[in-house]
Design a protein around this motif. Structure first.
Motif, PDB file in Angstrom:
ATOM      1  N   GLN A   1       0.810  -1.212   0.000  1.00 22.31           N
ATOM      2  CA  GLN A   1       0.000   0.000   0.000  1.00 22.31           C
ATOM      3  C   GLN A   1       0.847   1.267   0.000  1.00 22.31           C
ATOM      4  O   GLN A   1       0.536   2.210  -0.747  1.00 22.31           O
ATOM      5  CB  GLN A   1      -0.959  -0.019   1.196  1.00 22.31           C
ATOM      6  N   PRO A   2       1.918   1.368   0.825  1.00 26.27           N
ATOM      7  CA  PRO A   2       2.744   2.591   0.771  1.00 26.27           C
ATOM      8  C   PRO A   2       3.313   2.857  -0.616  1.00 26.27           C
ATOM      9  O   PRO A   2       3.311   3.999  -1.079  1.00 26.27           O
ATOM     10  CB  PRO A   2       3.847   2.308   1.799  1.00 26.27           C
ATOM     11  N   LYS A   3       3.773   1.805  -1.281  1.00 21.02           N
ATOM     12  CA  LYS A   3       4.332   1.998  -2.621  1.00 21.02           C
ATOM     13  C   LYS A   3       3.257   2.441  -3.596  1.00 21.02           C
ATOM     14  O   LYS A   3       3.485   3.339  -4.419  1.00 21.02           O
ATOM     15  CB  LYS A   3       4.979   0.691  -3.099  1.00 21.02           C
ATOM     16  N   ARG A   4       2.066   1.818  -3.483  1.00 24.48           N
ATOM     17  CA  ARG A   4       0.977   2.237  -4.373  1.00 24.48           C
ATOM     18  C   ARG A   4       0.571   3.685  -4.089  1.00 24.48           C
ATOM     19  O   ARG A   4       0.296   4.453  -5.024  1.00 24.48           O
ATOM     20  CB  ARG A   4      -0.218   1.303  -4.204  1.00 24.48           C
ATOM     21  N   SER A   5       0.532   4.042  -2.801  1.00 26.31           N
ATOM     22  CA  SER A   5       0.177   5.422  -2.458  1.00 26.31           C
ATOM     23  C   SER A   5       1.204   6.393  -3.023  1.00 26.31           C
ATOM     24  O   SER A   5       0.847   7.451  -3.568  1.00 26.31           O
ATOM     25  CB  SER A   5       0.086   5.565  -0.940  1.00 26.31           C
ATOM     26  N   ALA A   6       2.497   6.017  -2.904  1.00 27.25           N
ATOM     27  CA  ALA A   6       3.544   6.880  -3.453  1.00 27.25           C
ATOM     28  C   ALA A   6       3.423   6.995  -4.969  1.00 27.25           C
ATOM     29  O   ALA A   6       3.567   8.087  -5.538  1.00 27.25           O
ATOM     30  CB  ALA A   6       4.922   6.334  -3.064  1.00 27.25           C
ATOM     31  N   ASN A   7       3.130   5.883  -5.625  1.00 27.71           N
ATOM     32  CA  ASN A   7       2.967   5.917  -7.083  1.00 27.71           C
ATOM     33  C   ASN A   7       1.762   6.756  -7.480  1.00 27.71           C
ATOM     34  O   ASN A   7       1.821   7.537  -8.452  1.00 27.71           O
ATOM     35  CB  ASN A   7       2.823   4.494  -7.624  1.00 27.71           C
ATOM     36  N   GLU A   8       0.661   6.599  -6.732  1.00 32.27           N
ATOM     37  CA  GLU A   8      -0.520   7.399  -7.034  1.00 32.27           C
ATOM     38  C   GLU A   8      -0.253   8.888  -6.815  1.00 32.27           C
ATOM     39  O   GLU A   8      -0.674   9.730  -7.614  1.00 32.27           O
ATOM     40  CB  GLU A   8      -1.683   6.939  -6.163  1.00 32.27           C
ATOM     41  N   GLN A   9       0.474   9.209  -5.713  1.00 31.60           N
ATOM     42  CA  GLN A   9       0.812  10.599  -5.454  1.00 31.60           C
ATOM     43  C   GLN A   9       1.692  11.155  -6.566  1.00 31.60           C
ATOM     44  O   GLN A   9       1.491  12.285  -7.044  1.00 31.60           O
ATOM     45  CB  GLN A   9       1.515  10.721  -4.099  1.00 31.60           C
ATOM     46  N   ALA A  10       2.680  10.360  -6.992  1.00 30.85           N
ATOM     47  CA  ALA A  10       3.556  10.797  -8.087  1.00 30.85           C
ATOM     48  C   ALA A  10       2.765  10.979  -9.374  1.00 30.85           C
ATOM     49  O   ALA A  10       2.988  11.934 -10.133  1.00 30.85           O
ATOM     50  CB  ALA A  10       4.683   9.787  -8.279  1.00 30.85           C
ATOM     51  N   SER A  11       1.806  10.074  -9.627  1.00 30.62           N
ATOM     52  CA  SER A  11       0.986  10.198 -10.834  1.00 30.62           C
ATOM     53  C   SER A  11       0.133  11.453 -10.777  1.00 30.62           C
ATOM     54  O   SER A  11      -0.014  12.175 -11.782  1.00 30.62           O
ATOM     55  CB  SER A  11       0.100   8.951 -10.977  1.00 30.62           C
ATOM     56  N   ARG A  12      -0.462  11.718  -9.588  1.00 31.26           N
ATOM     57  CA  ARG A  12      -1.279  12.936  -9.460  1.00 31.26           C
ATOM     58  C   ARG A  12      -0.426  14.185  -9.652  1.00 31.26           C
ATOM     59  O   ARG A  12      -0.841  15.125 -10.362  1.00 31.26           O
ATOM     60  CB  ARG A  12      -1.948  12.955  -8.086  1.00 31.26           C
ATOM     61  N   GLU A  13       0.765  14.195  -9.045  1.00 31.43           N
ATOM     62  CA  GLU A  13       1.629  15.360  -9.204  1.00 31.43           C
ATOM     63  C   GLU A  13       2.049  15.547 -10.652  1.00 31.43           C
ATOM     64  O   GLU A  13       2.079  16.675 -11.161  1.00 31.43           O
ATOM     65  CB  GLU A  13       2.849  15.201  -8.301  1.00 31.43           C
ATOM     66  N   SER A  14       2.374  14.448 -11.322  1.00 35.27           N
ATOM     67  CA  SER A  14       2.755  14.539 -12.731  1.00 35.27           C
ATOM     68  C   SER A  14       1.589  15.045 -13.574  1.00 35.27           C
ATOM     69  O   SER A  14       1.771  15.885 -14.465  1.00 35.27           O
ATOM     70  CB  SER A  14       3.222  13.171 -13.226  1.00 35.27           C
ATOM     71  N   PHE A  15       0.383  14.550 -13.286  1.00 34.12           N
ATOM     72  CA  PHE A  15      -0.789  14.993 -14.042  1.00 34.12           C
ATOM     73  C   PHE A  15      -1.054  16.480 -13.804  1.00 34.12           C
ATOM     74  O   PHE A  15      -1.333  17.235 -14.753  1.00 34.12           O
ATOM     75  CB  PHE A  15      -2.006  14.167 -13.624  1.00 34.12           C
ATOM     76  N   GLU A  16      -0.964  16.897 -12.533  1.00 30.70           N
ATOM     77  CA  GLU A  16      -1.194  18.315 -12.233  1.00 30.70           C
ATOM     78  C   GLU A  16      -0.134  19.190 -12.900  1.00 30.70           C
ATOM     79  O   GLU A  16      -0.449  20.270 -13.416  1.00 30.70           O
ATOM     80  CB  GLU A  16      -1.167  18.513 -10.719  1.00 30.70           C
ATOM     81  N   LYS A  17       1.114  18.708 -12.908  1.00 35.42           N
ATOM     82  CA  LYS A  17       2.167  19.479 -13.564  1.00 35.42           C
ATOM     83  C   LYS A  17       1.901  19.605 -15.060  1.00 35.42           C
ATOM     84  O   LYS A  17       2.068  20.696 -15.640  1.00 35.42           O
ATOM     85  CB  LYS A  17       3.513  18.802 -13.310  1.00 35.42           C
ATOM     86  N   LYS A  18       1.469  18.519 -15.669  1.00 36.99           N
ATOM     87  CA  LYS A  18       1.160  18.583 -17.099  1.00 36.99           C
ATOM     88  C   LYS A  18      -0.017  19.504 -17.364  1.00 36.99           C
ATOM     89  O   LYS A  18      -0.035  20.230 -18.374  1.00 36.99           O
ATOM     90  CB  LYS A  18       0.867  17.168 -17.617  1.00 36.99           C
ATOM     91  N   GLN A  19      -1.012  19.474 -16.458  1.00 33.66           N
ATOM     92  CA  GLN A  19      -2.152  20.371 -16.618  1.00 33.66           C
ATOM     93  C   GLN A  19      -1.705  21.825 -16.531  1.00 33.66           C
ATOM     94  O   GLN A  19      -2.147  22.680 -17.328  1.00 33.66           O
ATOM     95  CB  GLN A  19      -3.204  20.078 -15.540  1.00 33.66           C
ATOM     96  N   GLN A  20      -0.839  22.143 -15.564  1.00 31.01           N
ATOM     97  CA  GLN A  20      -0.344  23.507 -15.436  1.00 31.01           C
ATOM     98  C   GLN A  20       0.459  23.932 -16.669  1.00 31.01           C
ATOM     99  O   GLN A  20       0.322  25.062 -17.160  1.00 31.01           O
ATOM    100  CB  GLN A  20       0.515  23.620 -14.180  1.00 31.01           C
ATOM    101  N   GLU A  21       1.296  23.026 -17.161  1.00 23.31           N
ATOM    102  CA  GLU A  21       2.064  23.354 -18.366  1.00 23.31           C
ATOM    103  C   GLU A  21       1.153  23.597 -19.557  1.00 23.31           C
ATOM    104  O   GLU A  21       1.387  24.518 -20.362  1.00 23.31           O
ATOM    105  CB  GLU A  21       3.039  22.217 -18.656  1.00 23.31           C
ATOM    106  N   GLN A  22       0.076  22.797 -19.663  1.00 26.61           N
ATOM    107  CA  GLN A  22      -0.868  22.997 -20.753  1.00 26.61           C
ATOM    108  C   GLN A  22      -1.583  24.340 -20.618  1.00 26.61           C
ATOM    109  O   GLN A  22      -1.807  25.049 -21.613  1.00 26.61           O
ATOM    110  CB  GLN A  22      -1.886  21.850 -20.774  1.00 26.61           C
ATOM    111  N   GLN A  23      -1.949  24.700 -19.385  1.00 25.24           N
ATOM    112  CA  GLN A  23      -2.591  25.993 -19.172  1.00 25.24           C
ATOM    113  C   GLN A  23      -1.650  27.137 -19.526  1.00 25.24           C
ATOM    114  O   GLN A  23      -2.074  28.141 -20.126  1.00 25.24           O
ATOM    115  CB  GLN A  23      -3.035  26.100 -17.707  1.00 25.24           C
ATOM    116  N   LEU A  24      -0.367  26.980 -19.162  1.00 24.29           N
ATOM    117  CA  LEU A  24       0.604  28.015 -19.539  1.00 24.29           C
ATOM    118  C   LEU A  24       0.747  28.127 -21.056  1.00 24.29           C
ATOM    119  O   LEU A  24       0.814  29.233 -21.611  1.00 24.29           O
ATOM    120  CB  LEU A  24       1.958  27.693 -18.896  1.00 24.29           C
ATOM    121  N   ARG A  25       0.771  26.988 -21.718  1.00 25.90           N
ATOM    122  CA  ARG A  25       0.869  27.018 -23.180  1.00 25.90           C
ATOM    123  C   ARG A  25      -0.367  27.669 -23.797  1.00 25.90           C
ATOM    124  O   ARG A  25      -0.256  28.441 -24.755  1.00 25.90           O
ATOM    125  CB  ARG A  25       1.059  25.601 -23.717  1.00 25.90           C
TER     126      ARG A  25
END
Length: 277
Positions: free
Chosen positions: A167-191
């Motif tokens: 579970q900790p590893k899955r939580s870390a992976n999910e957190q990393a995925s959410r952060e990556s998705f949010e970062k991509k969303q922000q980059e898209q908004q900037l573009r």
């Protein structure tokens, strides 16, 4: 079938049962009708064999009273899994042996005076043994179902433990995925914002490109017109040159003809005349 119970868990063999193995090796026709008991009484041989078979079946299959925790821990470090197939086979062998002994006792009863009473006693012994075997068979089935349920519970517990451990590893992976998705969303908004901010510039660049294209097209048309005019002029020059060449050739031809004619006339004038004139 002879069972060998574990010495740590098997109860002591009753005195009435000891020596039954020796009796079992004697042919049925030569078995004594009774054997002396330790208190002076005589016990029927058929009943003694029945008691021995039931005792061996119960002890050999493992249906003993439950031990305390301390006794269980002291008896063995780890209990081996039960072989239910072997236990069922032992029960089947014991049932076959019970039926065989009943058939033997029934045949022996016909040599007695009270035949019916003898057969009834043999049947009673058979029913008692079969009932014990049936209870044993039910216990084996219940124990097997319980073991399967315990195996399923252990398997589920193992999968649950593995899931919780991951579970900790899955939580870390999910957190990393959410952060990556949010970062991509922000980059898209900037573009998108940059794209909207550059819209006027792109419009001006488009107008400038259109003007440049129009100027290019105009210069191209002018160049094409000049090229066509120059080609026509070159064609006229070629025609004029060819005409001049033809005129020069004609003049040269006329001149050559005049020279030839003059030379001919001159030759005639210098030639001697026969009559002097």
């Amino acid at each position: 079938m002879t069972f060998k119970p574990h010495p740590a868990v098997a109860p002591a063999m009753p005195m009435a049962v000891r020596g039954t193995a020796t009796l079992a090796m004697i042919p049925a026709a030569r078995l004594p009708r009774s054997v002396p008991h330790r208190d002076g009484r005589k016990m029927p041989t058929v009943r003694l064999l029945a008691m021995a078979a039931v005792w061996l079946t119960v002890v050999g299959a493992g249906t003993l009273a439950p031990m305390s925790d301390s006794a269980a821990q002291a008896s063995a470090p780890a209990a081996a899994p039960r072989d239910f197939a072997a236990e069922r086979k032992a029960i089947g062998d014991s049932r076959a042996w019970t039926n065989y002994r009943f058939a033997t006792a029934e045949r022996a009863c016909y040599d007695k005076f009270f035949v019916t009473h003898c057969i009834d006693k043999a049947k009673e012994i058979q029913r008692g043994e079969l009932q014990v075997l049936r209870q044993r068979e039910l216990e084996v089935g219940e124990a097997e179902r319980a073991q399967r349920a315990a195996d399923r519970d252990r398997e589920q517990a193992l999968r649950r433990a593995e899931y919780e451990a991951g579970q900790p590893k899955r939580s870390a992976n999910e957190q990393a995925s959410r952060e990556s998705f949010e970062k991509k969303q922000q980059e898209q908004q900037l573009r998108d914002a940059q794209h909207q901010a550059d819209a006027p510039k792109r419009s001006a660049n488009a107008q400038s490109h259109q003007q440049k294209q129009a100027d290019y097209d105009a210069r191209m048309r002018e160049a094409q017109s000049k090229g066509a005019e120059q080609a026509r002029q070159r064609e006229e020059n070629v025609k004029a040159y060819e005409a001049k060449q033809r005129e020069a050739e004609q003049r040269q031809k006329d001149q050559d003809e005049r020279r030839a004619k003059a030379k001919e006339q001159q030759g005639q004038a210098s030639a001697p005349r026969p009559f002097g004139f």
